[in-house]
Write a protein that holds these residues in place. Structure first.
Motif, PDB file in Angstrom:
ATOM      1  N   THR A   1       5.765 -17.729  -2.323  1.00 48.42           N
ATOM      2  CA  THR A   1       7.155 -17.701  -1.851  1.00 48.42           C
ATOM      3  C   THR A   1       7.339 -18.490  -0.557  1.00 48.42           C
ATOM      4  O   THR A   1       8.462 -18.781  -0.158  1.00 48.42           O
ATOM      5  N   GLY A   2       6.218 -18.808   0.113  1.00 46.71           N
ATOM      6  CA  GLY A   2       6.290 -19.476   1.402  1.00 46.71           C
ATOM      7  C   GLY A   2       6.576 -18.533   2.556  1.00 46.71           C
ATOM      8  O   GLY A   2       6.825 -18.966   3.687  1.00 46.71           O
ATOM      9  N   ALA A   3       6.534 -17.221   2.291  1.00 44.27           N
ATOM     10  CA  ALA A   3       6.824 -16.231   3.323  1.00 44.27           C
ATOM     11  C   ALA A   3       5.696 -16.155   4.351  1.00 44.27           C
ATOM     12  O   ALA A   3       4.521 -16.376   4.028  1.00 44.27           O
ATOM     13  N   SER A   4       6.078 -15.814   5.567  1.00 46.16           N
ATOM     14  CA  SER A   4       5.103 -15.603   6.641  1.00 46.16           C
ATOM     15  C   SER A   4       4.693 -14.136   6.745  1.00 46.16           C
ATOM     16  O   SER A   4       3.656 -13.817   7.328  1.00 46.16           O
ATOM     17  N   TYR A   5       5.530 -13.239   6.188  1.00 44.91           N
ATOM     18  CA  TYR A   5       5.276 -11.800   6.289  1.00 44.91           C
ATOM     19  C   TYR A   5       5.548 -11.110   4.959  1.00 44.91           C
ATOM     20  O   TYR A   5       6.462 -11.488   4.224  1.00 44.91           O
ATOM     21  N   ILE A   6       4.751 -10.072   4.685  1.00 43.61           N
ATOM     22  CA  ILE A   6       5.000  -9.147   3.582  1.00 43.61           C
ATOM     23  C   ILE A   6       5.482  -7.849   4.208  1.00 43.61           C
ATOM     24  O   ILE A   6       4.787  -7.253   5.037  1.00 43.61           O
ATOM     25  N   VAL A   7       6.671  -7.390   3.814  1.00 45.60           N
ATOM     26  CA  VAL A   7       7.286  -6.193   4.380  1.00 45.60           C
ATOM     27  C   VAL A   7       7.261  -5.081   3.341  1.00 45.60           C
ATOM     28  O   VAL A   7       7.402  -5.330   2.141  1.00 45.60           O
ATOM     29  N   SER A   8       7.102  -3.844   3.791  1.00 43.40           N
ATOM     30  CA  SER A   8       7.165  -2.704   2.881  1.00 43.40           C
ATOM     31  C   SER A   8       7.511  -1.442   3.649  1.00 43.40           C
ATOM     32  O   SER A   8       7.472  -1.415   4.883  1.00 43.40           O
ATOM     33  N   THR A   9       7.836  -0.384   2.896  1.00 42.11           N
ATOM     34  CA  THR A   9       8.038   0.932   3.495  1.00 42.11           C
ATOM     35  C   THR A   9       6.733   1.715   3.564  1.00 42.11           C
ATOM     36  O   THR A   9       6.697   2.795   4.155  1.00 42.11           O
ATOM     37  N   GLU A  10       5.659   1.174   2.956  1.00 46.31           N
ATOM     38  CA  GLU A  10       4.422   1.944   2.806  1.00 46.31           C
ATOM     39  C   GLU A  10       3.273   1.369   3.618  1.00 46.31           C
ATOM     40  O   GLU A  10       2.753   0.292   3.303  1.00 46.31           O
ATOM     41  N   ALA A  11       2.866   2.100   4.661  1.00 48.91           N
ATOM     42  CA  ALA A  11       1.755   1.652   5.501  1.00 48.91           C
ATOM     43  C   ALA A  11       0.447   1.582   4.725  1.00 48.91           C
ATOM     44  O   ALA A  11      -0.395   0.722   4.988  1.00 48.91           O
ATOM     45  N   SER A  12       0.263   2.481   3.759  1.00 51.79           N
ATOM     46  CA  SER A  12      -0.986   2.487   2.988  1.00 51.79           C
ATOM     47  C   SER A  12      -1.126   1.217   2.153  1.00 51.79           C
ATOM     48  O   SER A  12      -2.206   0.625   2.093  1.00 51.79           O
ATOM     49  N   CYS A  13      -0.039   0.795   1.515  1.00 50.89           N
ATOM     50  CA  CYS A  13      -0.068  -0.460   0.752  1.00 50.89           C
ATOM     51  C   CYS A  13      -0.349  -1.640   1.679  1.00 50.89           C
ATOM     52  O   CYS A  13      -1.136  -2.535   1.344  1.00 50.89           O
ATOM     53  N   LEU A  14       0.317  -1.635   2.827  1.00 50.57           N
ATOM     54  CA  LEU A  14       0.151  -2.739   3.765  1.00 50.57           C
ATOM     55  C   LEU A  14      -1.269  -2.794   4.316  1.00 50.57           C
ATOM     56  O   LEU A  14      -1.808  -3.880   4.552  1.00 50.57           O
ATOM     57  N   LEU A  15      -1.884  -1.631   4.515  1.00 49.38           N
ATOM     58  CA  LEU A  15      -3.282  -1.598   4.961  1.00 49.38           C
ATOM     59  C   LEU A  15      -4.176  -2.260   3.928  1.00 49.38           C
ATOM     60  O   LEU A  15      -5.046  -3.068   4.267  1.00 49.38           O
TER      61      LEU A  15
END
Length: 236
Positions: free
Chosen positions: A196-210
């Motif tokens: 996508t060319g994105a610089s960041y992946i955003v989510s509501t879930e800290a566990s997924c982001l970890l």
């Protein structure tokens, strides 16, 4: 001001404490008086998902005691919120389970649908993509709410993943028990985000982001992860 209770999931408490502080700031800015019980612990979701209902019940009973007031309980995790709302009925007394079902809310849902507050005057001049966590999307049922909040952020460009309904490979203990499959799923999620060319992946879930950030770090990639509560606190 609306009185609310804050529930901080164990992942956030132990690994991302700033996300908890940012959640407090967002709720206060939206007009809430935030109560925090320092005696609170894990809601028991990990134990329940692993089949240990005996100790999951003990933690559920403790949760009832830690949150005795009949007021909204807000948490920056749809995974924990949906577990409390949908599964405490099999673990605690029916009247307490019903009270918690009616009172427990994920952060973005509460902000958008209950407080009707979606503009924090945040400034985040980056291209981002959004990860719909499985529990948030399928069990709790949020989709538009985080996107509505992101749409109000100054300078932010949101680009969707091509496969935004697919799992990132975390799945609680799944990533430990089936690490090879989990890693392959995470790889696909990150490659989708990179496309996508994105610089960041955003989510509501800290566990997924970890989980996602661990893969990013291992591969030495430049894309980053950020919880939506942390993103909304970026101001200029």
């Amino acid at each position: 001001m609306m009185n609310i209770d804050l529930f901080v999931p164990c992942f956030i408490d132990q690994m991302f404490p700033q996300t908890a502080f940012n959640t407090i700031s967002l709720l206060e800015e939206a007009g809430c008086h935030v109560h925090y019980n320092p005696q609170q612990t894990c809601c028991g979701q990990a134990l329940f998902n692993s089949g240990d209902t005996k100790y999951a019940s003990k933690l559920a009973e403790k949760f009832v005691k830690d949150f005795p007031n009949n007021r909204p309980i807000i948490t920056p995790s749809a995974s924990c919120a949906s577990y409390i709302r949908k599964h405490y009925s099999s673990l605690v007394k029916s009247d307490e389970a019903e009270r918690l079902k009616n009172n427990t809310f994920e952060l973005t849902d509460f902000l958008v649908n209950h407080l009707h507050f979606d503009d924090f005057k945040a400034n985040f001049p980056h291209k981002v993509t959004y990860h719909d966590a499985c529990s948030a999307l399928r069990e709790y049922g949020i989709f538009d709410e985080p996107r509505q909040l992101l749409s109000k952020v100054i300078g932010l460009e949101l680009t969707e993943l091509s496969k935004n309904t697919e799992c990132c490979g975390f799945g609680g203990t799944f990533m430990v028990k089936h690490s090879a499959i989990s890693t392959a799923m995470t790889e696909q999620k990150v490659e989708d985000a990179l496309s996508t060319g994105a610089s960041y992946i955003v989510s509501t879930e800290a566990s997924c982001l970890l989980n996602i950030q661990s893969y990013i770090n291992a591969q030495k990639l430049t894309i980053k992860t950020i919880h939506i509560a942390d993103l909304l606190m970026h101001k200029q």
